[in-house]
Design a protein around this motif. Sequence first.
Motif, mmCIF file in Angstrom:
data_model
loop_
_atom_site.group_PDB
_atom_site.id
_atom_site.type_symbol
_atom_site.label_atom_id
_atom_site.label_comp_id
_atom_site.label_asym_id
_atom_site.label_seq_id
_atom_site.Cartn_x
_atom_site.Cartn_y
_atom_site.Cartn_z
ATOM 1 N N PRO A 115 0.825 -1.203 0.000
ATOM 2 C CA PRO A 115 0.000 0.000 0.000
ATOM 3 C C PRO A 115 0.866 1.263 0.000
ATOM 4 C CG PRO A 115 -0.867 -1.576 1.585
ATOM 5 C CD PRO A 115 0.440 -2.130 1.090
ATOM 6 N N VAL A 132 -3.697 -3.336 -4.015
ATOM 7 C CA VAL A 132 -3.255 -3.205 -2.624
ATOM 8 C C VAL A 132 -3.139 -1.735 -2.213
ATOM 9 C CG1 VAL A 132 -2.033 -5.429 -2.568
ATOM 10 C CG2 VAL A 132 -0.769 -3.347 -3.177
ATOM 11 N N PRO A 231 -6.882 0.810 0.441
ATOM 12 C CA PRO A 231 -6.782 -0.330 1.350
ATOM 13 C C PRO A 231 -7.898 -0.323 2.396
ATOM 14 C CG PRO A 231 -4.644 0.730 1.092
ATOM 15 C CD PRO A 231 -5.652 1.634 0.453
ATOM 16 N N THR A 235 -7.312 -5.706 2.669
ATOM 17 C CA THR A 235 -5.984 -5.409 2.114
ATOM 18 C C THR A 235 -4.923 -5.625 3.192
ATOM 19 O OG1 THR A 235 -7.154 -3.564 1.091
ATOM 20 C CG2 THR A 235 -4.783 -3.718 0.676
ATOM 21 N N VAL A 249 -0.748 3.646 4.256
ATOM 22 C CA VAL A 249 -2.095 3.583 3.700
ATOM 23 C C VAL A 249 -2.593 4.979 3.349
ATOM 24 C CG1 VAL A 249 -4.505 3.049 4.243
ATOM 25 C CG2 VAL A 249 -2.688 1.438 4.880
#
Lengths: 421, 164
Positions: A115, A132, A231, A235, A249
């Motif tokens: 991510p 992702v 995400p 994820t 993220v």
Amino acid sequence: MGMTITEKILAAHAGLDEVTPGQLISAKLDLVLANDVTAPVAIKEFKKLGREDVFDRSRVALVPDHFAPNKDIQSAEQCKLMRDFARQHEVENYFEIGQMGIEHCLLPEQGLTLPGDCIIGADSHTCTYGAVGAFATGVGSTDLAAGMATGEAWFRVPESLKFFFYGDKWHNWVGGKDLILYVIGKIGVDGARYQAMEFDGEGIRSLSMDNRFTICNMAIEAGAKNGIIAPDEKTLEYVKGRAKRDYKVYKSDPNATYAEVFEIDVAEIEPQVAFPHLPENTRPVRESTHVKIDQVVIGSCTNGRLEDLQLAARILKGKKVHKEIRLIVLPGTQQIYRQALAEGVIDALVEAGAAVSTPTCGPCLGGHMGILARGEKALSTTNRNFVGRMGHPESEVYLCNPAVAAASAILGRIASPEEVA
Amino acid sequence: MIEKGRTWKFGKDVDTDVIIPARYLNTSEPEALAQHCMEDADPEFPRKVAQGDIIVAGKNFGCGSSREHAPIAIKAAGVSCVIASSFARIFYRNALNIGLPIFESAEAAEKIQQGDVVEIDEASGVIENLSRGETYQAVPFPPFMQELIKAGGLVPYVAGKAGK
């Protein structure tokens, strides 16, 4: 001003507080990758740059998957060139036959695409890693060579399109493949040209990671620069235990700007089939059952993951492949292959009459392991149905999800899973 | 630079599998690739294309695979430039990176017919159709990109600048 997830990742990698669509930036790269077809050209260019070493041995991935295991002498030479380069430069993420998988199944599985990453790959389906929550885009070999040398690449910040899937009244047998084919059918093969495709909504959240990879994988088939899904807990669950380094993220701001927002009720979407010779030529499978086929392929970076094989096995278990059909199954990675073996998935497929291969891109791009003769038709879970894609220029490729592929392998024509369930 | 040549016209969404089919990608030698350039769209093309000829196509030229072999094959076949209504993103970047001039003009792409002789001024983006007496305008590249194309692409351009 609000930013999209794509804009946030690009800004962070360019060392900027914010970016806007159209802006040209130079961004730091978390991973660069190439395969046995694109790496030889990139290596040639890399040598011309006169650099001693790659920018970071742990952030280069080289995967012999297209014409590997070597299909002929020339392919063997290309794979050797890449292997020699990997050894000489001590590239950590070179995957030899036996560990190798199809790059876009393998690298996420190995925790190399994470991510918040910014990734370029000399393969157009590099956009897969958007699943992702990474910014990942396909480039040519020269860009890859420059990225391998410097760890940076320039980008034009793309406008974003949002595809918001709502509702929970799913048709049976609909998966990620159908969502993305449906979208491409709606907007066309250049409908997202140069743009970011952001997928969101409860329809997406309810899908597994395997299905999300399929969706982002085909963003390029609408001409997009990248596909991306922010995400969520699924994820993070997927990344946990795989990630080899830190990640971050990102999510789009509620007030981010989109060039266009598409709201799609999942109930609209039936299992899809894309007719020759463009992925935009989509129809519901129920309008496609008149097409007689010669070969079925289940696999590829689009649909070669465990759930794809499980789904096919569920339909084929205890049944037989039609006597006039050649069914070829290609697990995406060795890990997927082993898991499918352990679960009896491979046994069910082989018992039904499937030919199961070691991971390779093989027939998807007309390389090897299932080339079509003049006039033959294949139904395939892969991503492209261009003229000559799987063999003879007068052969035809139809695209679908693994359930439709499995059902069709039984009936010898394009078929809905309902017909054999 | 001025490009002048006879045109070969193709349709929309010409993909890189058509430009150079994957069955020939077991090599990256430009001359070997050129022998099969565009053959799935027109089997005669690799044999009949002449040095300086120009490809004209509709929207989204070069869609699909990221293979740099596609512009390499076109350039090695002797094609001097490509005119299209629009280009797919990866092809666009690849073409410039290897020094293949490309021009976007929907009007030119529509009005030029197979076999017309056209002349393109890279600096101004003016496309003259000598066969029909028509003129079209493409957006010209900025001077640095013209230099890059003239140098033969990104790598020789960067190497040349480093040497100065």
